[in-house]
Design a protein around this motif. Sequence first.
Motif, PDB file in Angstrom:
ATOM      1  N   ASP A 128     -20.653 -72.711  13.135  1.00 41.01           N
ATOM      2  CA  ASP A 128     -19.360 -73.373  12.974  1.00 41.01           C
ATOM      3  C   ASP A 128     -18.414 -72.514  12.128  1.00 41.01           C
ATOM      4  N   ALA A 129     -17.232 -72.223  12.671  1.00 44.36           N
ATOM      5  CA  ALA A 129     -16.303 -71.303  12.012  1.00 44.36           C
ATOM      6  C   ALA A 129     -15.801 -71.835  10.680  1.00 44.36           C
ATOM      7  N   ASP A 130     -15.545 -73.151  10.588  1.00 44.21           N
ATOM      8  CA  ASP A 130     -15.031 -73.722   9.342  1.00 44.21           C
ATOM      9  C   ASP A 130     -16.071 -73.615   8.219  1.00 44.21           C
ATOM     10  N   MET A 131     -17.310 -73.914   8.537  1.00 45.47           N
ATOM     11  CA  MET A 131     -18.366 -73.829   7.534  1.00 45.47           C
ATOM     12  C   MET A 131     -18.593 -72.384   7.110  1.00 45.47           C
ATOM     13  N   VAL A 132     -18.616 -71.489   8.075  1.00 46.50           N
ATOM     14  CA  VAL A 132     -18.894 -70.079   7.804  1.00 46.50           C
ATOM     15  C   VAL A 132     -17.783 -69.428   6.984  1.00 46.50           C
ATOM     16  N   SER A 133     -16.538 -69.909   7.133  1.00 42.80           N
ATOM     17  CA  SER A 133     -15.404 -69.283   6.458  1.00 42.80           C
ATOM     18  C   SER A 133     -15.554 -69.257   4.940  1.00 42.80           C
ATOM     19  N   GLY A 134     -16.251 -70.231   4.372  1.00 43.04           N
ATOM     20  CA  GLY A 134     -16.428 -70.281   2.921  1.00 43.04           C
ATOM     21  C   GLY A 134     -17.752 -69.737   2.440  1.00 43.04           C
ATOM     22  N   TRP A 135     -18.548 -69.242   3.364  1.00 44.06           N
ATOM     23  CA  TRP A 135     -19.879 -68.711   3.015  1.00 44.06           C
ATOM     24  C   TRP A 135     -19.716 -67.238   2.642  1.00 44.06           C
ATOM     25  N   GLN A 136     -19.213 -66.991   1.452  1.00 45.78           N
ATOM     26  CA  GLN A 136     -18.925 -65.633   1.027  1.00 45.78           C
ATOM     27  C   GLN A 136     -19.642 -65.293  -0.275  1.00 45.78           C
ATOM     28  N   GLY A 137     -20.909 -65.636  -0.325  1.00 46.53           N
ATOM     29  CA  GLY A 137     -21.735 -65.346  -1.482  1.00 46.53           C
ATOM     30  C   GLY A 137     -23.104 -65.986  -1.319  1.00 46.53           C
ATOM     31  N   PRO A 138     -23.960 -65.853  -2.328  1.00 44.16           N
ATOM     32  CA  PRO A 138     -25.303 -66.465  -2.261  1.00 44.16           C
ATOM     33  C   PRO A 138     -25.208 -67.976  -2.049  1.00 44.16           C
ATOM     34  N   ALA A 139     -26.059 -68.507  -1.161  1.00 40.17           N
ATOM     35  CA  ALA A 139     -25.994 -69.926  -0.806  1.00 40.17           C
ATOM     36  C   ALA A 139     -27.335 -70.608  -1.037  1.00 40.17           C
ATOM     37  N   VAL A 140     -27.278 -71.924  -1.284  1.00 39.66           N
ATOM     38  CA  VAL A 140     -28.483 -72.728  -1.427  1.00 39.66           C
ATOM     39  C   VAL A 140     -28.167 -74.134  -0.937  1.00 39.66           C
ATOM     40  N   VAL A 141     -29.153 -74.782  -0.334  1.00 39.04           N
ATOM     41  CA  VAL A 141     -29.000 -76.151   0.128  1.00 39.04           C
ATOM     42  C   VAL A 141     -29.810 -77.061  -0.774  1.00 39.04           C
ATOM     43  N   VAL A 142     -29.157 -78.042  -1.390  1.00 43.12           N
ATOM     44  CA  VAL A 142     -29.806 -78.998  -2.282  1.00 43.12           C
ATOM     45  C   VAL A 142     -29.548 -80.402  -1.754  1.00 43.12           C
ATOM     46  N   ASP A 143     -30.628 -81.114  -1.414  1.00 39.43           N
ATOM     47  CA  ASP A 143     -30.511 -82.479  -0.882  1.00 39.43           C
ATOM     48  C   ASP A 143     -29.540 -82.543   0.292  1.00 39.43           C
ATOM     49  N   GLY A 144     -29.614 -81.531   1.168  1.00 41.89           N
ATOM     50  CA  GLY A 144     -28.791 -81.531   2.370  1.00 41.89           C
ATOM     51  C   GLY A 144     -27.378 -81.028   2.186  1.00 41.89           C
ATOM     52  N   THR A 145     -26.976 -80.682   0.964  1.00 46.47           N
ATOM     53  CA  THR A 145     -25.621 -80.196   0.693  1.00 46.47           C
ATOM     54  C   THR A 145     -25.642 -78.695   0.455  1.00 46.47           C
ATOM     55  N   LEU A 146     -24.700 -77.987   1.084  1.00 44.80           N
ATOM     56  CA  LEU A 146     -24.621 -76.533   0.976  1.00 44.80           C
ATOM     57  C   LEU A 146     -23.712 -76.134  -0.181  1.00 44.80           C
ATOM     58  N   TYR A 147     -24.247 -75.277  -1.067  1.00 47.02           N
ATOM     59  CA  TYR A 147     -23.476 -74.730  -2.181  1.00 47.02           C
ATOM     60  C   TYR A 147     -23.433 -73.207  -2.041  1.00 47.02           C
ATOM     61  N   VAL A 148     -22.284 -72.636  -2.352  1.00 52.45           N
ATOM     62  CA  VAL A 148     -22.106 -71.184  -2.257  1.00 52.45           C
ATOM     63  C   VAL A 148     -21.476 -70.670  -3.537  1.00 52.45           C
ATOM     64  N   LEU A 149     -22.016 -69.586  -4.049  1.00 51.54           N
ATOM     65  CA  LEU A 149     -21.435 -68.916  -5.212  1.00 51.54           C
ATOM     66  C   LEU A 149     -20.438 -67.893  -4.685  1.00 51.54           C
ATOM     67  N   ASN A 150     -19.186 -68.312  -4.613  1.00 53.71           N
ATOM     68  CA  ASN A 150     -18.141 -67.472  -4.035  1.00 53.71           C
ATOM     69  C   ASN A 150     -17.692 -66.430  -5.054  1.00 53.71           C
ATOM     70  N   GLN A 151     -17.861 -65.175  -4.706  1.00 54.51           N
ATOM     71  CA  GLN A 151     -17.511 -64.076  -5.605  1.00 54.51           C
ATOM     72  C   GLN A 151     -16.385 -63.217  -5.045  1.00 54.51           C
ATOM     73  N   SER A 152     -15.633 -63.755  -4.072  1.00 54.89           N
ATOM     74  CA  SER A 152     -14.562 -62.992  -3.447  1.00 54.89           C
ATOM     75  C   SER A 152     -13.387 -62.784  -4.400  1.00 54.89           C
TER      76      SER A 152
END
Length: 309
Positions: free
Chosen positions: A250-274
């Motif tokens: 999915d393009a919308d989800m991928v657009s913010g995936w610009q760093g290390p990611a982890v899924v906790v209880d079904g929720t995606l978190y990304v450490l954005n370092q851009s």
Amino acid sequence: MELLESVSESSNQIESTQLPLLYGLPDDLAIFCLSRVPRKYHPRLKCVSKRWRELVCSEEWQYYRRKNNLDETWIYALCRDKFEQICCYVLDPSSPSRCWKLIQGLPPRSSKRKGMAFEVLGKKVYLLGGCGWSEDATDEVYCYDASVNTWSEAAPLSTARCYFACEVLDEKIYAIGGLGSESSDPHSWDTYDPRENSWRSHLDPNIVPEIEDSIVMDGKIYIRCGTSAVSSHVYAVVYEPSSGTWQHADADMVSGWQGPAVVVDGTLYVLNQSSGTRLMMWQKETREWVAVGKAVIASYETTLSGLLR
């Protein structure tokens, strides 16, 4: 006389195998009691008798504790020390001291490799692949069994790999993409079935060797392959278990995936370092990324494997 002694020894062996786990209790009630002993004391349980040791190391024991919500989550970490040697640590989160303990017996051949994968499946930790300055990518797989505290060799990868993605989905390990030997297909991925201790190799043109990150979310595997050289868009693919194929994510989800990611209880978190360092969260309902708050990150080379029950 020798015949009588042989019969006597056989009788003693039969009697010893029929001894109850706890005197005065049937075995099902004994397991009910013993399974409630905290995991940190399991090494002591194994010292009581052969039957107790076999019980604690058995699949029956693991299944019973998991079924009755008695399993305990420990954290395993693969690290590299100041001598560039690989080492593995374990942490019991319920321990008051909160001290990491070194796991002994890591296979020497993997001690200086890089680009390895580190994954947990059931009660076992797997160390896969890797390469070195003078060593091509390897297909070696090592397995650490937490119940017996030992390392052993598992079935080798179908394809030699290093710097690849590795995830667990539906009780199987997926080794995806990465760099391999000259004979390896860069668009391949392997699946490992622990019940058969065997790998199956697959091909898909949507997989590229240069993989930067991977996650499991909503029963699917997502692979981030980096930013396109033509545009600033992040290229990512998702594995669909129903069809066994890889598709564009999915393009919308991928657009913010610009760093290390982890899924906790079904929720995606990304450490954005851009632009600075921000912790971002993907909201499925509104299909947007929102900032969680500022984060201060220490720089160290440590890979957390996830959870081992």
